[in-house]
Design a protein around this motif. Structure first.
Motif, short mmCIF file in Angstrom:
data_model
loop_
_atom_site.label_atom_id
_atom_site.label_comp_id
_atom_site.label_asym_id
_atom_site.label_seq_id
_atom_site.Cartn_x
_atom_site.Cartn_y
_atom_site.Cartn_z
N VAL A 493 0.78 -1.06 0.03
CA VAL A 493 0.09 -0.06 0.06
C VAL A 493 1.03 1.20 0.08
O VAL A 493 1.80 1.46 0.92
CB VAL A 493 -1.05 -0.12 1.12
N ASN A 494 0.63 2.25 -0.76
CA ASN A 494 1.26 3.57 -0.99
C ASN A 494 0.11 4.47 -1.06
O ASN A 494 -0.77 4.60 -1.71
CB ASN A 494 1.77 3.69 -2.40
N LEU A 495 0.10 5.15 -0.09
CA LEU A 495 -0.81 6.52 0.29
C LEU A 495 0.01 7.95 0.14
O LEU A 495 1.04 8.08 0.79
CB LEU A 495 -1.32 6.40 1.55
N VAL A 496 -0.70 8.64 -0.81
CA VAL A 496 -0.11 10.08 -1.03
C VAL A 496 -1.13 11.07 -0.77
O VAL A 496 -2.28 11.02 -1.31
CB VAL A 496 0.42 10.00 -2.64
N TYR A 497 -0.57 11.98 0.24
CA TYR A 497 -1.56 13.23 0.21
C TYR A 497 -1.39 14.16 -0.80
O TYR A 497 -0.47 14.90 -1.27
CB TYR A 497 -1.30 13.98 1.70
N ILE A 498 -2.70 14.72 -1.31
CA ILE A 498 -2.84 15.64 -2.29
C ILE A 498 -3.48 17.08 -1.67
O ILE A 498 -4.34 17.06 -1.41
CB ILE A 498 -3.83 15.13 -3.26
N LYS A 499 -2.45 17.86 -1.27
CA LYS A 499 -2.78 18.89 -0.62
C LYS A 499 -3.95 19.96 -1.43
O LYS A 499 -4.73 20.40 -0.62
CB LYS A 499 -1.30 19.74 -0.58
N LYS A 500 -3.50 19.93 -2.59
CA LYS A 500 -4.30 21.13 -3.49
C LYS A 500 -6.12 20.20 -3.30
O LYS A 500 -6.73 21.56 -3.18
CB LYS A 500 -4.17 21.00 -4.97
N HIS A 501 -6.28 18.93 -3.24
CA HIS A 501 -7.50 18.75 -3.28
C HIS A 501 -8.02 18.18 -1.82
O HIS A 501 -9.03 17.73 -1.68
CB HIS A 501 -7.97 17.65 -4.25
N ASP A 502 -6.96 18.40 -0.68
CA ASP A 502 -7.28 17.77 0.36
C ASP A 502 -7.77 16.26 0.24
O ASP A 502 -8.91 15.68 0.75
CB ASP A 502 -7.98 18.43 1.25
N ALA A 503 -7.05 15.46 -0.60
CA ALA A 503 -7.62 14.04 -0.62
C ALA A 503 -6.32 13.12 -0.63
O ALA A 503 -5.29 13.56 -0.45
CB ALA A 503 -7.98 13.95 -2.16
N VAL A 504 -6.45 11.76 -0.51
CA VAL A 504 -5.34 10.88 -0.57
C VAL A 504 -5.65 9.93 -1.64
O VAL A 504 -6.72 9.49 -2.10
CB VAL A 504 -5.55 9.94 0.82
N LEU A 505 -4.71 9.72 -2.31
CA LEU A 505 -4.51 8.86 -3.61
C LEU A 505 -3.60 7.46 -2.97
O LEU A 505 -2.70 7.43 -2.30
CB LEU A 505 -3.62 9.43 -4.46
#
Length: 574
Positions: A493-505
């Protein structure tokens, strides 16, 4: 001399300058917008529209300050639009404030406008020109010279008020003075440095930078004692900065007995272009046309530093200050006997090659526009139609990648292709852990179709502690092995925080087969170890048995030999 500078690092390929440029004098290379100097009419629209300040005005301010510091006589030619663009109680306060900056004298450009008006009246009286277009606006002159050279015969062969005033001032104060024009225009710089071989005007400043200079020197216009205005009153010629001002000046100075020209005014680049197109048809004749590139006239020039919303107030304020009376005769003795008021114009058209229909279709096909129905003509690239953009691409003025719908569709197609074909599970969730995207592989592994997934919260499917940690820490998490026993697979599992959308990929790499293969290999190793252990144990037993036998034989041999030695020794004793 270049009037507008470009900073490529600040250009964000928004194409706003391309959209506002009526003459398409912007070229885009490597996603950076640049001004084509041979096509630009210096209207200043791109300068004011650029959100990143990638385009800046080339200032003469430091040069002017240097002259003043060296005590060189510097005389100001002040554009009459100052009436509406400076706050004062009496006009003489503006003159006083400028004198405090170090200028030797301050005069109104309207004095030169009076001379120009007189020349226009002569043309009207001569009645030799089919149409007469005023030539006070350098941007209009450039528009016709560059894009409508067939209309050059209609341009009044008369210098502008700025140039006329500079010649008047140098005649009055001497040829060694420096004349500085202060006004609201960018194209005046091109007129001064490129179109005037005599260099009558030595520098051009705009109202915006002069106001900043006054603020820096802490000079308040309203606090200055007013100076008396020059004795030579230019009268209605002070109205040149507003639409229709030239016509008012001509009418106030007297109308020829038999008027044969119809007079009207046009402002704004787009309207000037429409008029030029009409003039090319030959349907208009015997017209005297006042043309200005700025809507509302010079009071709405690009360097006024004033909001467009003040347009009508500025006009009213100027008209209130100026009485529409003829210029005083004292001004008009500076005629052609003293200096020339004439000017010639030339064909500056760049003569760009035009593509064939086949070439246009080929360019359009590169951005997915194979049929006319594919041409959206949305204008997002800055060009009104896809066809015009294709022509610009052929002329090296634009790039195919400027087509926003095509690039968006391509990006979406690639994104969809990845989501559809990637063997890895891709999941996007918001802060509430609502599923925003769910790839084909994720659907397969979690037994959920796309529509169902978008109506589901992730915590309904799996443990979300790691996701919540990423949201809380706003940090990414990489290469964590997680088992999903409910769904029968194991994943990295790789979890990436997307600051611009306040989401996690989330990208989950299924390693179930690898894990099973690893377990199978491990079991084989265990079997091998057990087998080896059995062999070792058996061998140890054999060794022990052999050792035992060897031990018994050795003991017997030892006893026999000992007895033999003892017997031999006993025999020797006898």
């Amino acid at each position: 001399m270049r009037a507008i500078n470009f900073k490529p690092t600040q250009c964000s390929h928004c194409y706003r300058c391309v959209r506002v440029c009526q003459v398409r004098a912007i070229t885009v290379k490597d996603q950076q917008a640049q001004i084509m100097e041979d096509s630009c009419i210096l209207c200043g629209d791109c300068l004011n529209e650029c959100p990143q300040d990638a385009k800046t005005y080339v200032s003469d301010l430091e040069k002017v300050k240097k002259w003043i510091s060296l005590e060189i006589p510097v005389v100001v030619s002040l554009a009459p639009s100052y009436h509406s663009l400076f706050s004062y109680k009496k006009p003489g306060q503006v003159f006083s404030a400028l004198k405090r900056l170090g200028f030797t004298a301050v005069r109104e450009t309207a004095e030169g406008a009076a001379l120009v008006t007189n020349e226009y009246r002569k043309l009207l009286e001569q009645k030799t020109m089919a149409n007469i277009i005023t030539t006070c606006c350098p941007s209009v002159n450039l528009l016709i010279e560059t894009y409508y050279p067939a209309l050059i015969p209609y341009l009044a062969p008369v210098i502008s008020p700025m140039t006329a005033h500079a010649r008047l001032l140098k005649q009055e104060y001497g040829p060694d003075i420096k004349v500085v024009f202060i006004g609201p225009c960018i194209s005046k710089k091109a007129e001064a440095y490129e179109n005037d071989p005599q260099m009558d005007v030595d520098a051009v400043l705009n109202f915006h930078e002069v106001k900043q200079w006054l603020r820096k020197e802490q000079i308040s216009v309203k606090a200055c004692d007013p100076l008396p205005l020059p004795e030579q009153g230019p009268g209605a010629n002070r109205l040149y900065p507003i639409t229709g001002g030239i016509l008012t000046s001509i009418n106030s100075s007297g109308t020829p007995e038999r008027e044969t020209y119809r007079k009207f005014s046009v402002d704004g680049v787009a309207n000037c272009i429409d008029l030029c197109e009409d003039l090319l048809t030959g349907d208009l004749s015997r017209c005297f046309i006042e043309m200005s590139a700025c809507e509302g006239g010079c009071i709405q020039g690009p360097m006024t530093g004033k909001a467009k919303l003040a347009r009508f107030r500025s006009r009213v304020e100027l008209e209130e200050d100026v009485e529409p009376v003829p210029a005083e005769d004292a001004l008009l003795h500076f005629d052609a006997a003293h200096f020339s008021m004439s000017r010639a114009f030339r064909d500056l058209s760049p003569n760009k090659a035009m593509p064939t229909e086949a070439q246009i279709r080929k360019i359009l096909s590169k951005v997915g526009k194979s049929t006319r129905e594919d041409e959206l003509d949305c204008g997002a690239c800055g060009y009104p139609t896809c066809r015009e953009k294709a022509i610009a691409v052929f002329q090296d003025k634009a790039e195919a990648s400027m087509c926003i719908p095509y690039i968006t569709e391509k990006a979406q197609s690639l994104a969809n292709l990845i989501l559809e074909t990637s063997p890895n599970m891709t999941i996007v969730v918001d802060r509430e852990l609502r599923i925003l995207e769910f790839s084909k592989a994720a659907q397969k592994h979690f037994h959920l179709n796309h529509k169902e997934a978008l109506e589901t919260y992730l915590f309904q499917l799996i443990d979300t502690d790691d996701f919540e940690w990423v949201f809380e820490q706003k940090q990414s998490l990489h290469n964590k092995k997680v088992k999903f026993p409910d769904y029968g697979f194991t994943a990295i599992v790789n979890l990436v925080y997307i600051k611009k959308h306040d989401a996690v990929l989330a990208i989950l790499i299924d390693i179930t087969k690898e894990e099973e293969q690893a377990m199978e290999d491990y079991m084989k190793k265990l079997e091998t170890v057990e087998l080896a252990q059995k062999v070792i144990d058996k061998q140890m037993t054999v060794v022990q048995q052999i050792a035992g036998l060897l031990g018994e034989t050795t003991a017997e041999t030892k006893v026999t030999l000992t007895n033999m030695c003892k017997t031999l020794l006993d025999e020797d004793d006898e």
